[in-house]
Design an enzyme around this catalytic site. Structure first.
Site, short mmCIF file in Angstrom:
data_model
loop_
_atom_site.label_atom_id
_atom_site.label_comp_id
_atom_site.label_asym_id
_atom_site.label_seq_id
_atom_site.Cartn_x
_atom_site.Cartn_y
_atom_site.Cartn_z
N GLY A 219 82.83 85.33 9.80
CA GLY A 219 83.57 84.99 8.59
C GLY A 219 84.57 86.08 8.25
O GLY A 219 84.57 87.15 8.85
N CYS A 246 79.13 88.80 14.06
CA CYS A 246 80.30 89.34 13.37
C CYS A 246 80.00 89.63 11.89
O CYS A 246 79.29 90.57 11.59
CB CYS A 246 81.49 88.39 13.54
SG CYS A 246 83.08 89.19 13.26
N GLY A 290 87.47 93.52 10.83
CA GLY A 290 88.13 94.68 10.26
C GLY A 290 87.16 95.69 9.67
O GLY A 290 87.59 96.74 9.18
N TYR A 291 85.86 95.37 9.70
CA TYR A 291 84.84 96.26 9.13
C TYR A 291 83.78 96.57 10.18
O TYR A 291 83.63 95.84 11.17
CB TYR A 291 84.19 95.62 7.89
CG TYR A 291 85.15 95.51 6.73
CD1 TYR A 291 85.13 96.46 5.71
CD2 TYR A 291 86.08 94.48 6.65
CE1 TYR A 291 86.02 96.37 4.64
CE2 TYR A 291 86.97 94.38 5.60
CZ TYR A 291 86.94 95.33 4.60
OH TYR A 291 87.82 95.25 3.56
N HIS A 331 81.73 88.29 19.61
CA HIS A 331 81.54 86.84 19.63
C HIS A 331 80.99 86.37 20.98
O HIS A 331 81.75 86.19 21.93
CB HIS A 331 82.87 86.13 19.35
CG HIS A 331 83.32 86.24 17.93
ND1 HIS A 331 82.98 85.31 16.97
CD2 HIS A 331 84.04 87.19 17.30
CE1 HIS A 331 83.50 85.67 15.81
NE2 HIS A 331 84.14 86.81 15.98
N GLU A 333 80.03 83.47 21.72
CA GLU A 333 80.55 82.12 22.01
C GLU A 333 81.99 82.18 22.51
O GLU A 333 82.55 81.14 22.88
CB GLU A 333 80.44 81.25 20.76
CG GLU A 333 81.57 81.38 19.76
CD GLU A 333 81.57 82.68 18.97
OE1 GLU A 333 82.56 82.96 18.28
OE2 GLU A 333 80.57 83.43 19.05
#
Length: 357
Positions: A219, A246, A290-291, A331, A333
């Site tokens: 997300g 993520c 971004g984190y 990721h 997937e």
């Protein structure tokens, strides 16, 4: 028709407009993937961002119905060196320009994307605005400096209602923080009975669904802006096997007592090497975040670091020492990208089966 990108530091890039004529602002980021532009622009994790693609020619194989990662792309803008006008591929159904127009997304082409990328790498992600040539640069810069980036991206892209993707296998509750379709596809391929629920679903509501396992999706945005997810995870740890991807990885860390921080310019691309500490095995992974979870903070928790980034050493994987729960920053997937880590879905299924025993 010309269009300009104005950055909060006063830098201006002038190029050719394509896509929608609307003016939009957002956090300007870059992705280094050579292919997969359709999956990138439809990835909910890019919600409210202006995405720069570093590969010089984008749109050459067109747009097709199968490669979307969400129904409605949530990016605020797309920047490329060159946008192909006449795509050529047997699956192509429309051009990149047509797709952007249909979804009210402005595009900019013909600028020096290498210069823009180096600027972001040097100074970090910057706020920017895609606007007409008539816009006053000083006014836009002042507006951007005062602008606060949105903090409700997860609420924007998450499903509003629960829905079922039925299967005959294990029941998995997929918590949608902005889930890519690829995650759902991988669960369906393993015959899972998947219930997709909104990001703010409570632990009690999830337990009433009698899940065999829980998937925490990817997300957008800062994980600390999703306190509902942190509280939900705390209420489920130790009760049901859990796998986070993520943002789901970051939320699992926060729920377990670790902390997160913003990276200078993030990891966005399809060739990021990740090392599994137990085996030394390297996987080439797709990433978009971004984190990051702060390594030092993990020491004060019941979490164990399982994977690290080869490029910068940041935390890429965690597992709980007491409960059946693990997560990765990348990721597995793919969509787009390599499928080196796809076996993690099988590990999740194996964890569910072991927990049932």
């Amino acid at each position: 028709m010309k269009r300009q990108l104005i950055l909060e530091d006063g830098t201006v890039f002038i190029g050719k407009a394509f896509g929608s004529e609307i003016e939009k602002e957002g956090e300007v980021v870059f992705n280094t993937g050579m292919t997969g532009y359709q999956e990138i622009l439809s990835d909910p994790s890019y919600c409210a961002q202006i995405v720069t693609l570093t590969y010089p020619l984008i749109g050459n194989y067109g747009i097709n119905r199968d490669d979307f990662e969400s129904v409605n792309p949530a990016i605020n803008g797309l920047i490329v060196k060159e946008a192909a006008v006449n795509p050529s591929n047997w699956r192509s159904e429309e051009s990149l320009d047509t797709l952007l127009k249909a979804n009210d997304i402005p595009g900019l082409e013909g600028i020096d994307t290498r210069k823009l990328t180096r600027l972001i790498r040097q100074f970090g992600t910057l706020k920017g605005k895609l606007c007409s040539m008539e816009a006053n640069v000083d006014e836009v810069v002042s507006e951007l400096k005062e602008k606060t980036l949105p903090r409700n991206q997860v609420a924007t892209v998450s499903t509003k209602d629960s829905y079922l993707s039925p299967g005959r296998g294990h029941r998995v509750v997929l918590v949608d923080f902005g889930a890519k379709s690829g995650i759902l596809r991988d669960l369906i391929e393993r015959n899972c009975d998947v219930v997709v629920v909104p990001y703010n679903t409570s632990a009690e509501e999830i337990l009433r669904l009698k899940p065999d396992g829980i998937m925490l999706s990817n997300g957008p945005g800062d994980p600390v802006d999703v306190p509902e997810g942190i509280e939900m995870i705390q209420g489920l740890l130790g009760k049901v096997p859990m796998f986070g991807i993520c943002l789901g990885h970051q939320l699992l860390a926060l729920a377990s007592g670790a902390t997160t921080s913003k990276l200078k310019f993030g990891h966005r691309g399809s060739n990021h090497p990740v090392k599994e500490l137990a085996t030394g095995k390297i996987a080439i992974t797709s990433q978009n975040h971004g984190y990051t979870v702060e390594e030092e903070s993990v020491k004060n928790t019941r979490l164990e670091i399982t994977h690290v980034s080869v490029n910068d050493g940041t935390v890429e994987g965690l597992k709980h020492k007491d409960y059946p729960a693990f997560s990765v920053q990348y990721h597995p997937e793919a969509s787009p990208g390599p499928e080196d880590a796809n076996e993690l879905f099988d590990q999740f299924i194996a964890m569910i089966e072991q927990n049932k025993k």
